[in-house]
Each structure stands twice: as structure tokens, then as C-alpha cells.
Scaffold this motif. Structure first.
Motif, PDB file in Angstrom:
ATOM      1  N   LEU A 361     -36.391   4.256 -44.896  1.00 10.25           N
ATOM      2  CA  LEU A 361     -37.597   3.845 -44.191  1.00 10.25           C
ATOM      3  C   LEU A 361     -37.727   2.320 -44.193  1.00 10.25           C
ATOM      4  CD1 LEU A 361     -40.404   4.291 -42.908  1.00 10.25           C
ATOM      5  CD2 LEU A 361     -41.307   4.612 -45.231  1.00 10.25           C
ATOM      6  N   ARG A 362     -37.482   1.735 -45.339  1.00  5.00           N
ATOM      7  CA  ARG A 362     -37.595   0.275 -45.461  1.00  5.00           C
ATOM      8  C   ARG A 362     -36.557  -0.435 -44.589  1.00  5.00           C
ATOM      9  NH1 ARG A 362     -37.911   1.839 -51.182  1.00  5.00           N
ATOM     10  NH2 ARG A 362     -35.874   0.871 -51.556  1.00  5.00           N
ATOM     11  N   GLN A 363     -35.318   0.039 -44.654  1.00  6.93           N
ATOM     12  CA  GLN A 363     -34.262  -0.560 -43.839  1.00  6.93           C
ATOM     13  C   GLN A 363     -34.569  -0.413 -42.350  1.00  6.93           C
ATOM     14  OE1 GLN A 363     -30.395   0.981 -44.743  1.00  6.93           O
ATOM     15  NE2 GLN A 363     -30.253  -0.016 -46.732  1.00  6.93           N
ATOM     16  N   ASN A 408     -31.587  -3.856 -34.402  1.00  6.29           N
ATOM     17  CA  ASN A 408     -30.793  -2.691 -34.004  1.00  6.29           C
ATOM     18  C   ASN A 408     -31.719  -1.474 -34.013  1.00  6.29           C
ATOM     19  OD1 ASN A 408     -28.984  -0.534 -33.711  1.00  6.29           O
ATOM     20  ND2 ASN A 408     -27.362  -1.609 -34.845  1.00  6.29           N
ATOM     21  N   MET A 409     -32.442  -1.288 -32.927  1.00  5.53           N
ATOM     22  CA  MET A 409     -33.410  -0.184 -32.856  1.00  5.53           C
ATOM     23  C   MET A 409     -32.731   1.175 -32.937  1.00  5.53           C
ATOM     24  SD  MET A 409     -36.620   0.603 -32.765  1.00  5.53           S
ATOM     25  CE  MET A 409     -37.601  -0.758 -32.101  1.00  5.53           C
ATOM     26  N   LYS A 410     -31.539   1.283 -32.359  1.00  7.50           N
ATOM     27  CA  LYS A 410     -30.814   2.554 -32.419  1.00  7.50           C
ATOM     28  C   LYS A 410     -30.505   2.925 -33.866  1.00  7.50           C
ATOM     29  CE  LYS A 410     -26.666   4.854 -30.623  1.00  7.50           C
ATOM     30  NZ  LYS A 410     -25.425   4.701 -29.789  1.00  7.50           N
ATOM     31  N   LYS A 411     -30.049   1.963 -34.628  1.00  6.38           N
ATOM     32  CA  LYS A 411     -29.756   2.207 -36.042  1.00  6.38           C
ATOM     33  C   LYS A 411     -31.034   2.534 -36.802  1.00  6.38           C
ATOM     34  CE  LYS A 411     -27.374   0.190 -40.026  1.00  6.38           C
ATOM     35  NZ  LYS A 411     -26.529  -0.941 -40.500  1.00  6.38           N
ATOM     36  N   ALA A 412     -32.111   1.835 -36.486  1.00 11.04           N
ATOM     37  CA  ALA A 412     -33.390   2.070 -37.163  1.00 11.04           C
ATOM     38  C   ALA A 412     -33.862   3.506 -36.945  1.00 11.04           C
ATOM     39  CB  ALA A 412     -34.431   1.080 -36.643  1.00 11.04           C
ATOM     40  N   LYS A 413     -33.772   3.984 -35.711  1.00  9.03           N
ATOM     41  CA  LYS A 413     -34.199   5.359 -35.416  1.00  9.03           C
ATOM     42  C   LYS A 413     -33.299   6.383 -36.095  1.00  9.03           C
ATOM     43  CE  LYS A 413     -36.446   4.339 -30.995  1.00  9.03           C
ATOM     44  NZ  LYS A 413     -36.441   4.545 -29.518  1.00  9.03           N
ATOM     45  N   ASP A 417     -34.320   9.354 -38.658  1.00 13.38           N
ATOM     46  CA  ASP A 417     -33.977  10.748 -38.317  1.00 13.38           C
ATOM     47  C   ASP A 417     -33.246  11.415 -39.480  1.00 13.38           C
ATOM     48  OD1 ASP A 417     -35.095  10.452 -35.813  1.00 13.38           O
ATOM     49  OD2 ASP A 417     -33.183  10.038 -34.805  1.00 13.38           O
ATOM     50  N   LYS A 418     -32.261  10.724 -40.022  1.00 13.00           N
ATOM     51  CA  LYS A 418     -31.466  11.279 -41.127  1.00 13.00           C
ATOM     52  C   LYS A 418     -32.297  11.479 -42.388  1.00 13.00           C
ATOM     53  CE  LYS A 418     -27.046   9.366 -39.565  1.00 13.00           C
ATOM     54  NZ  LYS A 418     -25.961   8.376 -39.830  1.00 13.00           N
ATOM     55  N   ALA A 419     -33.311  10.627 -42.570  1.00 12.99           N
ATOM     56  CA  ALA A 419     -34.150  10.717 -43.774  1.00 12.99           C
ATOM     57  C   ALA A 419     -35.288  11.719 -43.612  1.00 12.99           C
ATOM     58  CB  ALA A 419     -34.706   9.345 -44.112  1.00 12.99           C
ATOM     59  N   GLY A 420     -35.406  12.329 -42.428  1.00 14.72           N
ATOM     60  CA  GLY A 420     -36.418  13.364 -42.244  1.00 14.72           C
ATOM     61  C   GLY A 420     -37.759  12.884 -41.733  1.00 14.72           C
ATOM     62  N   TYR A 421     -37.832  11.651 -41.242  1.00 11.07           N
ATOM     63  CA  TYR A 421     -39.075  11.139 -40.654  1.00 11.07           C
ATOM     64  C   TYR A 421     -39.073  11.532 -39.176  1.00 11.07           C
ATOM     65  CZ  TYR A 421     -39.696   8.345 -44.894  1.00 11.07           C
ATOM     66  OH  TYR A 421     -39.876   7.941 -46.193  1.00 11.07           O
ATOM     67  N   LYS A 422     -39.541  12.750 -38.888  1.00 13.84           N
ATOM     68  CA  LYS A 422     -39.427  13.300 -37.540  1.00 13.84           C
ATOM     69  C   LYS A 422     -40.695  13.082 -36.722  1.00 13.84           C
ATOM     70  CE  LYS A 422     -36.078  16.780 -38.975  1.00 13.84           C
ATOM     71  NZ  LYS A 422     -35.761  18.227 -39.067  1.00 13.84           N
ATOM     72  N   LYS A 423     -40.500  12.933 -35.425  1.00 10.62           N
ATOM     73  CA  LYS A 423     -41.619  12.712 -34.524  1.00 10.62           C
ATOM     74  C   LYS A 423     -42.371  14.007 -34.253  1.00 10.62           C
ATOM     75  CE  LYS A 423     -41.574   8.722 -31.481  1.00 10.62           C
ATOM     76  NZ  LYS A 423     -41.559   8.313 -30.061  1.00 10.62           N
ATOM     77  N   HIS A 424     -43.684  13.910 -34.342  1.00 10.73           N
ATOM     78  CA  HIS A 424     -44.571  15.000 -33.947  1.00 10.73           C
ATOM     79  C   HIS A 424     -45.626  14.369 -33.055  1.00 10.73           C
ATOM     80  CE1 HIS A 424     -42.968  18.168 -36.585  1.00 10.73           C
ATOM     81  NE2 HIS A 424     -42.724  17.178 -37.425  1.00 10.73           N
ATOM     82  N   GLY A 425     -45.360  14.396 -31.750  1.00 14.69           N
ATOM     83  CA  GLY A 425     -46.226  13.676 -30.837  1.00 14.69           C
ATOM     84  C   GLY A 425     -45.819  12.221 -30.802  1.00 14.69           C
ATOM     85  N   LYS A 426     -46.804  11.330 -30.881  1.00 14.49           N
ATOM     86  CA  LYS A 426     -46.525   9.905 -30.770  1.00 14.49           C
ATOM     87  C   LYS A 426     -45.893   9.337 -32.027  1.00 14.49           C
ATOM     88  CE  LYS A 426     -48.748   5.531 -29.534  1.00 14.49           C
ATOM     89  NZ  LYS A 426     -50.035   4.859 -29.175  1.00 14.49           N
TER      90      LYS A 426
END
Length: 602
Positions: A361-363, A408-413, A417-426
Motif C-alpha cells: 500500500l505504501r509503495q 508508474n500508475m500501472k505498477k501502483a495499481k 491488486d496483489k495485496a487485496g485492496y480491491k475496488k468496490h465502486g469508486k
């Protein structure tokens, strides 16, 4: 704080780590981009005059909050206090400093005291000059050299300067724990009122050769003057805030709390006689400082001022001012709240369930920031994206090859995603599926800086993170640091701040397990091991020490509990009536070398 946060272009020798206001926040280009080249010195045309030297030198402290008013270098934690009381010290950015230094801040003879290191005996001997006096005429004594250690190590102190490095002094750990009334490893061969102080260590460090190291304190404190005031109440006392005494070329005439200080020559000063009869240091906001210089209200800017680089081109265009500066020892950084400080043990502890405890998350939050692109507009070549937590001014140990957090927004996302911070709506939820709101703490600053804060929020929102400013807006500086310095707080999850570091790069006082300045509470065995390796016995070998510094920089970027924000040049406009301005490290008589050619700024 104090820091310092110490500066190559503004501080000849900074003795403390101090907190600083963010001047502009960010960068013009990447760490390898083009930077402005400027001289550390400036001297206006013509000769100094009696009328000029009899007038008042006007120094601007650019800051968006009042200075705290703590004159003691041992107790001060904000760089603005160092600025406000700087004429009480001989070098720029230092109050009551012990040493003269060379070009790379190595301690040399000739200051308030000389130093002798004996590696075999594991001692440092500090010998005061015979004519050393305080501005009230009292003799500077060996006890005055020792007293800062009592203040720093006292279990009830308000000083933020303690770290495990001080525990290398014999008896300091016992004193710090409240198990001893004195520090057994500090002795006085010719008595407390004599000139010699000997410090006995359990281990020696190569950093001891340089001013501002985290083993040998760099300033004195007036023991007899403070005698009778409990250390816990010292910072609030009138002898610190209203009527302090100093060892430098000027004595304090008046302090208007939080706003200004006024000075006149100290007749007891041991060094070069100051040429200018009066000095004022006045706070001016970052949004008003350009107008103030256009109207010639000031001669130059104080060493640690938070003047935004977004205004550099406007200042450079002023015809009656030159520009002086060089790479700063200060830097901006992001910090994450990952734990708390145990009030009983004085140790920082990471909390397993901390909101910001996941390094992915921090990275991700750091990779999402488009600093190189956005701050090319604001940096003007005097501020740029930082790549590590060691400023490039420390060229022997700085890792120029580390890429840091390039956008590097692609890397950030992907990290989220890999750490389980998934989108629910916005917005993304935490790995447990719970709502996630992250609070961003920042300080009031210039309009340009505050627009950059908004950009940070926008980038994190693009990442899918619901990040909001603490309290909905930038915080007043003193309130900001007051919140962060609590042993445990939950109002700020990520913060953007700055250090004015000392003139020796050891970062233990900022990021050590027992450092009060470790306000994000990052504490791992690996970090402690790496910090200790910077000054162990092997570190006397410079190549080994450089290697360990680069390992530490890489490790800190990997963990991202603290992340680099910006490096800067420390620059100041200097009015053409000023002669002898030099922010070079080896200018040990900064204030005494100044003179004026006219009665008012030209």
C-alpha cells in the motif's frame, strides 16, 4: 525538527536534527535532471560604510506559522527556532556551537572548543578556549559542555534529540532509564568549572570527526544560568524563551513571541568583532515574501526558511538582489503512521494491524505520484524529486543510482491488486473488505505548495484510494507536529514533511527505534542493524561505510514507511548593500563577516 532540521548553502554547521516546514514540496525534474548552478557567496558592490554598519540588518524568516520560541539548541525541535536565535551563534544555522569546521563539516581547531579523539582509549576530549564567555559575562565551563547530555538523556526531558547512539556514552543508558542521577562516562579533569570535558565511550564512530554527529553533541548549555529549573520545565522557562544568553557574536535585545527577534553585538564574544550594530529577524509568510523583497523590506532569508522554489524566478528577476546558495542538507519526505511509541520503554513499536502497515500500500501510493511531470512547473531547477532519504549534498554516501519512486500508475495499481485492496465502486477496500479512508496530514504553505497537495490527492484518487486531508485542510505547522509527536495518534495516516538534518548524515536520530523524531514509528530489526552498521568499527573504512549507506537507502525505499519527496538547493536573495555573505560550510564567522554599504536595503 531541529530539526533540524541542519545546510551547505545555509548552515555552516547544524548541531541538531530539526523539523521543518515544507517549502514547496516537490521537484522540477528527476534526480538526474538539470539544476540551477549558483555560488554559496555574494558580496555587493562598493565599500562598507559607518552609516550602513550602524543601521539594522533585516533578515526574513519565511514561514507560515509563528516560531515556537525555544532558544536552547538542545530543546528546540523546529528549524524556525534555530533561525530566530541564530545570531547567538557564530556560524549560520547554529546556536552556541562548539566547533569550527572545514569545507566538508569536519571539525577543526579554533572554535569555542577543540576536540581530540582517542580511538584506543575510546574517549573524546573537549577543551574550551580560555576566553569563552556567555553574553552575560559568565565563563563557559566544562559543566556547560556536559549539561546538554543531561538534558537530552533525562527521562522527563522535552528534548527530541535522544537516540541509541548516545547510549554509546558510558553511563548514559542508566541515566536515560532514570537509574542514575549522573552520566558516569563524562568526566572533568580540571573540575566542572574548568575547561576540559572527557567523554568515555563503549564504542567509537567515524562520524565523531564531523560536526552534527549523533554521538558527540555540538553545542553548550549554560548550567549555572539554568540551575534550579527542572529539565522537564526548562523549555517553558523565561530563561529559554524571554531572556536567553548566548556564546555567539550577538546578544538578544528583544523577542516578540513567534514574530521576531532583535540583536546587538555581544561584547563578551571570543571571536571576530561583529561589524553591524543591529539585526532583526522577522517572520513573513510564503505567500507574502516576494512582495516583501520587492519592496526591499529584507536583506536576505534565514537559513532554514520555507520559501517556495515556485517563486524563484520572480526573486531572481529583482535588480537589487543577488542570489546565493548550494545543495541543501534538508529534504522533504513522506511518512506513514505504522505504529506507536511505548511511553514506558521509549521504543517505537510497529502495530501489526496498522491501517498503513502493508508495504504494498505504501509503495503504491508513492508510485502513483507524478512528481517529475508536475513539479517541473514549480521547481524552477532549485527543487526536484528525491530518490532516497540521504541528500545528494552528502556525495560520499548518497546513492545517485537508486531510481526511487518514479511515476508508474500501472505498477501502483498492480501492487494494490496483489495485496487485496480491491475496488468496490469508486474506492478500494482494505484486504478484509472493510471501508478504507486514509488521512493525509500536511502543513499550511504557499499557494503553489497547496496546489501540489491537491495533485497528490488527485493521483491517489486515480489509484482508487479514498484519501482525505486531516481536518479537511492543511494544518498550522505547530499543530501538525504536535499531532505527529504524540506517542500514539490516529488523525494522520500519511504525512508530507521535511527535515533540516545535521551536517553529518547518520539518520539514527530520525529513524532509530528509540528516536522521538521517528514519528511514523517504523521499527524493524533490519533497520536497527543497518543503522548500527553505519558507525560500527568496520565503518572507519570509508568504502564499507558507503556500501552500508546505500544498503540502508535501498532498504528504506523497499519498506516505504518513509519515502523521499524532494531535494532542493538552499538559496537566498541577498540585497546589494550586503557584503561578505557566505553560506559555505567553512564560514565559521557568518554573522561577523557581514557588513553593509548603505543605511537601508537598496
Amino acid at each position: 525538527m531541529s530539526k533540524k532540521k541542519w545546510l551547505t548553502a545555509g548552515i555552516a554547521m547544524l548541531s541538531v536534527m530539526t523539523l521543518a516546514a515544507c517549502s514547496n514540496g516537490k521537484s522540477s525534474e528527476s534526480g538526474a535532471g538539470k539544476h540551477v548552478s549558483m555560488s554559496a557567496t555574494y558580496s555587493g558592490p562598493g565599500k562598507a560604510t559607518t552609516a550602513g554598519n550602524n543601521s539594522t540588518l533585516k533578515v526574513a524568516e519565511v514561514n507560515d506559522a509563528p516560531f515556537t520560541g525555544i532558544s536552547s539548541p538542545t530543546l528546540a525541535s523546529n528549524a524556525e527556532d534555530t533561525d530566530a536565535f541564530n545570531p547567538g551563534g557564530s556560524a549560520q544555522g547554529t546556536v552556541d556551537g562548539l566547533w569550527n569546521v572545514g569545507k566538508n563539516w569536519k571539525i577543526v581547531d579554533g572554535g569555542l572548543a577543540n576536540q581530540k579523539i582517542d580511538r584506543k582509549a575510546k574517549t573524546v576530549t573537549i577543551t574550551l578556549r580560555k576566553d569563552a564567555k556567555w553574553s552575560n559575562g559568565a565563563k563557559v565551563t566544562a559543566k556547560d559542555v556536559e549539561y546538554p547530555y543531561e538534558i537530552i538523556g533525562n527521562k522527563d526531558t522535552t528534548s527530541q534529540q535522544y537516540s541509541s547512539d548516545f547510549a554509546a556514552i558510558k553511563g548514559m543508558a542508566a541515566y536515560h532509564a532514570g537509574k542514575a542521577k549522573t552520566i558516569s562516562g563524562i568526566t572533568f579533569p580540571d573540575g566542572q568549572n574548568g575547561r576540559t570535558t572527557v567523554i568515555h565511550f563503549s564504542r567509537m564512530s567515524p562520524s565523531m570527526k564531523y560536526a552534527g554527529n549523533s554521538f558527540v553533541w555540538t553545542t553548550v548549555e549554560p548550567y549555572e544560568y539554568f540551575k534550579g529549573i527542572p529539565i522537564s520545565k526548562l523549555a517553558a522557562s523565561s530563561k529559554v524563551r524571554k531572556n536567553p544568553i548566548f556564546t555567539g557574536p550577538y546578544k538578544l535585545d528583544k523577542v516578540v513571541q513567534g514574530e521576531s527577534t532583535s540583536w546587538s553585538p555581544n561584547k563578551y564574544y571570543y571571536g571576530k568583532k561583529p561589524q553591524i550594530k543591529h539585526i532583526t529577524i522577522q517572520v513573513v509568510s510564503s505567500n507574502n515574501f516576494v512582495a516583501a523583497f520587492k519592496s526591499k523590506k529584507f536583506d536576505f532569508i534565514a537559513a532554514n526558511s520555507a520559501h517556495p522554489s515556485s517563486q524563484y524566478t520572480k526573486i531572481k528577476a529583482l535588480k537589487d538582489y543577488g542570489i546565493a546558495g548550494s545543495p541543501a542538507l534538508s529534504y522533504g519526505y513522506f511518512g506513514f503512521n505504522v505504529g506507536h511509541m511505548n511511553a514506558k520503554t521509549g521504543l517505537n513499536v510497529m502495530d501489526k494491524n496498522s491501517k498503513m502497515g502493508n508495504k504494498n500500500l505504501r509503495q503504491a501510493m508513492m508510485y502513483a505520484l507524478n512528481q517529475d511531470q508536475v513539479y517541473k512547473k514549480f521547481g524552477n531547477g532549485v527543487s526536484w524529486r528525491a530518490n532516497t532519504l540521504i541528500p545528494p549534498a552528502f556525495k560520499d554516501v548518497y546513492d545517485a543510482k537508486n531510481t526511487g519512486f518514479q511515476y508508474n500508475m500501472k505498477k501502483a495499481k498492480s501492487l494494490l491488486d496483489k495485496a487485496g485492496y480491491k475496488k468496490h465502486g469508486k474506492w478500494r477496500t482494505d484486504p478484509n473488505g472493510k471501508k478504507l479512508t486514509i488521512y493525509f496530514g500536511v502543513m499550511q504553505s504557499s499557494a503553489a505548495t497547496e496546489s501540489i497537495y491537491q495533485n497528490d490527492l488527485q493521483q491517489w484518487h486515480k489509484l482508487g484510494l479514498n484519501v482525505k486531508m486531516t481536518g479537511g485542510k492543511p494544518m498550522e505547522m505547530n499543530s501538525f507536529y504536535s499531532t505527529l509527536q504524540k506517542p500514539k495518534q490516529n488523525k494522520i495516516d500519511i504525512f508530507d514533511a521535511a527535515w533540516s538534518t545535521s551536517s553529518e548524515p547518520t539518520p539514527t536520530q530520525m529513524y532509530g527505534v528509540d528516536a522521538p523524531f521517528n514519528m511514523g514509528h517504523f521499527a524493524t530489526k533490519k533497520n536497527t542493524e543497518l543503522l548500527n552498521s553505519l558507525n560500527n568499527n568496520q565503518a572507519w573504512n570509508s568504502s564499507y561505510r558507503t556500501k552500508q549507506y546505500k544498503k540502508w537507502q535501498k532498504y528504506m525505499n523497499t519498506e516505504a514507511a518513509y519515502a523521499p519527496d524532494n531535494f532542493t538547493l538552499n538559496w537566498s536573495p541577498v540585497n546589494k548593500r550586503v557584503k561578505g555573505y557566505s553560506a559555505a560550510a567553512d564560514n565559521n564567522e557568518f554573522w561577523s563577516n557581514l557588513s553593509l554599504t548603505a543605511a537601508n536595503p537598496k
